[in-house]
Write a protein that holds these residues in place. Structure first.
Motif, PDB file in Angstrom:
ATOM      1  N   LYS A 123     -26.925 -55.291 -17.141  1.00 42.83           N
ATOM      2  CA  LYS A 123     -27.096 -53.838 -17.230  1.00 42.83           C
ATOM      3  C   LYS A 123     -25.929 -53.188 -17.966  1.00 42.83           C
ATOM      4  CE  LYS A 123     -28.271 -49.792 -14.464  1.00 42.83           C
ATOM      5  NZ  LYS A 123     -28.707 -49.303 -13.118  1.00 42.83           N
ATOM      6  N   ASN A 162     -36.707 -66.612  -7.707  1.00 43.63           N
ATOM      7  CA  ASN A 162     -36.478 -65.652  -6.635  1.00 43.63           C
ATOM      8  C   ASN A 162     -36.324 -66.250  -5.246  1.00 43.63           C
ATOM      9  OD1 ASN A 162     -36.684 -63.600  -8.454  1.00 43.63           O
ATOM     10  ND2 ASN A 162     -38.623 -62.813  -7.732  1.00 43.63           N
ATOM     11  N   VAL A 206     -35.282 -61.198 -16.971  1.00 41.31           N
ATOM     12  CA  VAL A 206     -34.660 -59.911 -16.694  1.00 41.31           C
ATOM     13  C   VAL A 206     -33.688 -59.574 -17.819  1.00 41.31           C
ATOM     14  CG1 VAL A 206     -33.229 -58.600 -15.091  1.00 41.31           C
ATOM     15  CG2 VAL A 206     -34.887 -60.257 -14.211  1.00 41.31           C
ATOM     16  N   GLU A 265     -33.447 -53.932 -20.489  1.00 39.14           N
ATOM     17  CA  GLU A 265     -34.559 -52.993 -20.483  1.00 39.14           C
ATOM     18  C   GLU A 265     -35.300 -52.947 -19.149  1.00 39.14           C
ATOM     19  OE1 GLU A 265     -33.099 -53.559 -24.312  1.00 39.14           O
ATOM     20  OE2 GLU A 265     -33.912 -55.144 -22.998  1.00 39.14           O
ATOM     21  N   ASN A 266     -35.328 -54.036 -18.413  1.00 41.78           N
ATOM     22  CA  ASN A 266     -36.116 -54.041 -17.168  1.00 41.78           C
ATOM     23  C   ASN A 266     -35.307 -54.400 -15.929  1.00 41.78           C
ATOM     24  OD1 ASN A 266     -35.713 -56.801 -17.334  1.00 41.78           O
ATOM     25  ND2 ASN A 266     -37.854 -57.345 -17.647  1.00 41.78           N
ATOM     26  N   ASP A 303     -33.535 -52.788 -13.841  1.00 42.97           N
ATOM     27  CA  ASP A 303     -33.690 -51.926 -12.666  1.00 42.97           C
ATOM     28  C   ASP A 303     -34.955 -52.270 -11.874  1.00 42.97           C
ATOM     29  OD1 ASP A 303     -31.339 -50.532 -13.122  1.00 42.97           O
ATOM     30  OD2 ASP A 303     -32.319 -48.959 -14.303  1.00 42.97           O
ATOM     31  N   ASP A 304     -35.957 -52.791 -12.562  1.00 42.25           N
ATOM     32  CA  ASP A 304     -37.203 -53.153 -11.898  1.00 42.25           C
ATOM     33  C   ASP A 304     -37.035 -54.353 -10.981  1.00 42.25           C
ATOM     34  OD1 ASP A 304     -38.506 -51.125 -13.277  1.00 42.25           O
ATOM     35  OD2 ASP A 304     -39.128 -52.450 -14.912  1.00 42.25           O
ATOM     36  N   TYR A 305     -36.028 -55.187 -11.272  1.00 37.05           N
ATOM     37  CA  TYR A 305     -35.842 -56.423 -10.513  1.00 37.05           C
ATOM     38  C   TYR A 305     -34.572 -56.420  -9.640  1.00 37.05           C
ATOM     39  CZ  TYR A 305     -39.554 -58.379 -13.380  1.00 37.05           C
ATOM     40  OH  TYR A 305     -40.765 -58.629 -13.979  1.00 37.05           O
ATOM     41  N   ASP A 363     -34.020 -55.271  -6.840  1.00 39.06           N
ATOM     42  CA  ASP A 363     -34.257 -55.489  -5.405  1.00 39.06           C
ATOM     43  C   ASP A 363     -34.296 -56.962  -5.025  1.00 39.06           C
ATOM     44  OD1 ASP A 363     -36.687 -55.665  -6.867  1.00 39.06           O
ATOM     45  OD2 ASP A 363     -37.835 -55.463  -5.024  1.00 39.06           O
TER      46      ASP A 363
END
Length: 351
Positions: free
Chosen positions: A284, A297, A336, A339-340, A342-344, A346
């Protein structure tokens, strides 16, 4: 497995053989769909999150000496706490095969309804899992697989081959976008004697070859920070120029990143593996060589607990057309990026 514990369980099961049979094969909680030209259609059915029959789930995993394993146990506990009809009996993590066998025997003796086992050594725990299944207790095999499907009712795990494929595809796309011809692509693997490492490496190499690229320098670490740093230092010293690097494991990636920083190297991009919070934060920030990580995961433990609850309540997965939960459930290895990320976030875990 000791005979007394199994004998006790078999006695309990013998008193309600029909119920035990239903428990093993499972049946859906969904209302039967009306006939549709002979086709079974997923109907959604009842809300499986609503409280139901009380279920006691036994849980056994290796020692939490690795960020990913620690996250596995934490996720299992958190998922169990989210259900008011679930009691989780978790044993202390251990890397001693005999001790894990003893732990499983203890869980069976306590009268659990379902077992979720991430074996330290799948082959070594297979005979124990077989005996548990023979006693009428469904086993959910988490990640490290037993030697035979007879030892589990359901397997839940990651896709090691696809993990390598997706890492290779991302690097190939980046090289094409940067117009890099004949890139030098390195690899920092995990323990080479493990099937999972071999599968990841094969997927990576296959994806590169399909894109017309070749794998360059390769070293194998041991999924630890120390070996990650040592092996990456060796790789960098032997190769004054790189265009891309894939590291199989974000826990060992702490050492990989240290070696890169110590060498003052920044001419290449790096892709991680597993999806640690540490690496997601770096991705990020976009201030270092790491630009992506391929997920493996630990949230699969949450899924295993959820499925164990459904098994214990004789339910199927509400949105599936089938009456029973699946025999295999493979998690997808998403890539990841900045760009994405924040979606992952968690599912990121602490290394």
């Amino acid at each position: 497995m000791t005979d007394p514990s199994l004998a006790r369980r078999r006695f309990l099961l013998g008193a309600s053989a029909l119920g035990a049979g239903a428990l093993v094969v499972g049946c859906t909680s969904n209302e039967p769909a009306e006939a549709n030209n002979g086709n079974q259609v997923a109907q959604g059915g009842e809300d499986n999150a609503k409280p139901g029959k009380e279920v006691t789930i036994g849980f056994s995993a290796p020692a939490a000496d690795h960020g990913w394993i620690a996250a596995i146990t934490k996720n299992a506990q958190a998922q169990a706490e989210a259900f008011e009809d679930v009691t989780l009996e978790a044993t202390e993590g251990t890397n001693d095969v005999n001790q894990q066998i003893a732990h499983v025997e203890s869980l069976v003796s306590s009268g659990v309804d379902v077992l979720v086992i991430l074996p330290h050594d799948g082959t070594a725990l297979t005979a124990t899992a077989l005996e548990v299944m023979d006693a009428g207790i469904p086993v959910i095999n988490l990640d490290r697989i037993f030697s035979t499907p007879l030892a589990y009712r359901c397997w839940v795990g990651g896709d090691n081959y696809r993990m390598g494929v997706n890492a290779g595809n991302y690097i190939a796309e980046q090289m094409k976008a940067k117009n890099v011809a004949n890139p030098i692509i390195g690899e920092v693997a995990g323990l080479d004697n493990l099937p999972l490492t071999q599968e990841r490496s094969k997927g990576f190499k296959d994806a590169l070859e399909r894109a017309g690229l070749k794998l360059g320098p390769r070293v194998a670490a041991e999924f630890t920070v120390e070996t990650g740093e040592r092996q990456t230092t060796n790789l960098l010293q032997g190769n004054p120029k790189l265009d891309a690097l894939w590291n199989h494991d974000d826990d060992q990636g702490i050492g990989v990143m240290a070696a890169i920083e110590n060498a003052g190297r920044d001419e290449f991009i790096m892709v991680g593996g597993a999806g640690s919070k540490n690496m997601m934060d770096l991705i990020k920030a976009d201030s270092s060589v790491i630009k992506a990580t391929v997920l493996y995961n630990p949230s699969m433990a949450s899924t295993a607990i959820s499925l164990a609850r459904l098994l214990g309540q004789n339910k199927g997965v509400a949105d599936f057309a089938e009456h029973e939960i699946p025999a295999f459930l493979t998690a997808y290895s998403a890539v990841v990026t900045k760009e994405n990320v924040d979606d992952y976030a968690d599912v990121g875990f602490d290394s």
